[in-house]
Design an enzyme around this catalytic site. Structure first.
Site, short mmCIF file in Angstrom:
data_model
loop_
_atom_site.label_atom_id
_atom_site.label_comp_id
_atom_site.label_asym_id
_atom_site.label_seq_id
_atom_site.Cartn_x
_atom_site.Cartn_y
_atom_site.Cartn_z
N LYS A 50 9.09 3.52 -1.27
CA LYS A 50 7.76 3.51 -1.89
C LYS A 50 7.54 4.90 -2.45
O LYS A 50 7.39 5.86 -1.70
CB LYS A 50 6.69 3.16 -0.85
CG LYS A 50 5.26 3.32 -1.40
CD LYS A 50 4.21 3.05 -0.33
CE LYS A 50 2.93 3.82 -0.64
NZ LYS A 50 1.88 3.62 0.36
N ALA A 110 -3.35 0.65 -0.56
CA ALA A 110 -4.33 1.72 -0.40
C ALA A 110 -5.77 1.24 -0.58
O ALA A 110 -6.12 0.58 -1.55
CB ALA A 110 -4.07 2.88 -1.35
N GLY A 133 -6.62 5.69 2.50
CA GLY A 133 -7.40 5.95 3.70
C GLY A 133 -8.90 5.79 3.55
O GLY A 133 -9.65 5.97 4.50
#
Lengths: 263, 294
Positions: A100, A187, A161
């Site tokens: 990734k 994400a 996050g």
């Protein structure tokens, strides 16, 4: 009800379309319980220095890495060179050719650097990696990454996050509609309904880390995400009643100067 | 004599002192029996013979009575381009213009000494076992002494720890390691081969009828013994033995090789080649593995 239409990524076929992140979990035990509860076959990892004093235990201890398809990331990279180096280190562990690509372009928001991401993707594809780049939710960028040889593209729903959910649904839907390779939303997915929503639109899968790791009960939340991903996928396959999207140029299409002949 | 002797002392900051410490090989710790008035002469002879680091130790003498002696010793050492340290007494070290202080496990703590002396002074710490070395690695200090290698009259109550402790300290420390404790001409080279950067002696010079020649002979042993090399390991200064390989280095660090990836000077070392690829002076190694991530 297991997904019958598995997701092909490179040489593997995933029957679970939920990719499980392994960062920020309170303990190795909680992480292991969450991965098991999620039913995920693919998990993400980061590459970091070993602590030389031998006191620090990895949260991955107690997890049989051989039992999963590993998707190491290049987190920590801020340039294509650094990403390529981390990718090579990850592959040298001998457990996976997947990578990734994650190249931070802004240290505060952690938003990815699109230009470096395209470059690193092309270089790593040339080196034989199966490349899944994490990217901003830009439609043309997704196309360029596919052209560069990405096996799937991973646009972010929101900053890493943040658990803010889908910030730009229109862009994500366009990416899903236009991108010739699978689109895995990465994400910012904060709750199962975020995951269900992008799966309804036709996302090939989702990657969830913080939304699970920071839940009060990660394993239960992992199970909830897995159910949401399945529900969203089933809804997509069933064909949504549909909300037509419309867009058109503001400037006239006709009358642009003829393209220049190549020199 | 070193050309550093012409360097004005005022310009010797912490960095210059640490650089000199890195190059130091033979450390003289003063004994309790040489009369104070004979000490400057003894030091001068030892310095001519090749001592480049001196510690003034006078057990049982209050620091205020050591001030004049310390100042004289400091002058003798600095004139020879050598570093001068004081045992135990932090205030005396500062007042006498010493380059630093040597602390025992029961003395002032390293943190307290550092806060009282500031960043420019050298601080050394005695260690007697692996646990003490381990806690020392997180402290703001400049060298670790490992010993006593042999039983000595200076440290009557402390059991000998042998060269094994020197080697363990050499593998764990990011700062120079001083081997100490009953070392003599016969085994100064062994201490270096075990990983010490510096050999410290008391009686081998102080009790000699010819301290200069004793120092010169010791220095010869120290300089010709097979020394360990400084490398950079995961961003930290570390040492590796002569003729080390990647495999040997990992074994010496007691690291679990499972899932480990080794990069040497920017190039990944294939696991199959760990036993063959050499590691030596100036090499930069990265040891990485998988951790949790998103």
């Amino acid at each position: 009800m297991p997904d019958q239409d598995g997701l092909h990524l490179g040489a593997v076929k995933l029957t679970s379309r939920l990719i499980h992140g392994t960062g920020k979990f309170p303990s190795s035990e909680v992480l292991a319980g969450s991965i098991t509860a999620s039913g995920a076959q693919m998990i993400t990892l980061a590459v970091r220095r070993l602590h030389l004093d031998g006191d620090h235990h990895s949260e991955l201890e107690g997890i049989d890495l051989g039992g999963y398809i590993l998707l190491p990331n290049t987190a920590g990279a801020t340039s294509a060179d650094e990403a390529v180096r981390l990718a090579r280190l990850a592959r040298a562990a001998g457990l996976s050719d997947f990578i990734k690509v994650e190249i931070v372009g802004d240290s505060e928001s952690l938003l990815p650097d699109p230009i470096a991401t395209v470059e690193a993707t092309a270089r790593l594809v040339a080196e034989g990696f199966t490349v899944l780049p994490y990217a901003s939710d830009d439609v043309v960028l997704a196309l360029r990454l596919a052209e560069a040889g990405a096996t799937a593209v991973m646009p972010g729903a929101a900053p890493i996050g943040s658990t803010l959910g889908v910030l730009n649904p229109h862009n994500l839907r366009l990416i899903i509609a236009k991108c010739p390779v699978p689109v895995i939303v990465d994400a910012g997915l904060g709750c199962p309904s975020d995951a269900a929503r992008v799966m309804e639109w036709g996302a090939a899968g989702v990657l969830v880390n913080t939304g699970i790791a920071k839940a009060r009960e990660p394993a239960a939340m992992a199970r909830a995400f897995a159910a949401a991903v399945q529900a969203g996928r089933s809804a997509h396959l069933a064909g949504l009643a549909g909300r037509p999207e419309g867009f058109g140029a503001s400037s006239p299409q006709a009358g642009t100067p003829a393209p220049l002949a190549p020199n | 004599m070193s050309k550093l002797s012409a360097e004005p002392r005022e310009l010797v900051g912490g960095a210059a002192r640490r650089e000199r410490l890195r190059r130091s090989r033979l450390y003289l710790v003063t004994d309790d029996t040489t009369p104070s008035e004979d000490l400057p002469g003894l030091l001068a002879a030892a310095l001519r013979g090749g001592v480049d680091l001196v510690q003034l130790r006078r057990k049982g003498v209050p620091p205020d009575q050591l001030m004049a002696l310390a100042a004289t010793c400091r002058e003798v050492c600095h004139a020879a381009g050598a570093l001068f340290l004081v045992d135990d007494h932090v205030e005396l070290a500062a007042a006498a213009g010493a380059d630093g202080v040597h602390l025992g496990q029961e003395d002032t703590s390293v943190a307290e000494a550092r806060s009282r002396l500031g960043p420019d002074f050298l601080i050394g710490l005695s260690t007697h076992d692996a646990a003490q070395v381990k806690s020392a690695t997180s402290l703001d200090l400049d060298y670790i002494a490992a010993g006593p290698v042999h039983r000595t009259p200076t440290k009557m109550g402390t059991p000998a720890v042998g060269f094994e402790h020197v080697e363990a300290a050499a593998r764990a420390a990011a700062v120079p390691v001083v081997a100490i404790g009953g070392l003599s001409l016969a085994d100064a080279g062994t201490a270096i081969a075990a990983g010490a950067d510096i050999v410290a002696v008391v009686r081998a010079i102080c009790a000699s009828s010819d301290p200069e020649e004793a120092a010169r002979a010791l220095r010869g042993q120290v300089d010709t013994a097979p020394a360990w090399s400084w490398i950079e390991l995961n961003g930290e200064a570390r040492k590796c033995p002569p003729q080390a390989t990647v495999q040997g280095l990992l074994a010496g660090l007691h690291l679990d090789p499972t899932g480990l990836v080794v990069e040497r000077n920017g190039v990944i070392v294939d696991r199959q080649l760990w036993a063959e690829v050499a590691v030596g002076a100036g090499d930069t190694l990265e040891l990485v593995h998988f951790v949790g991530g998103g």
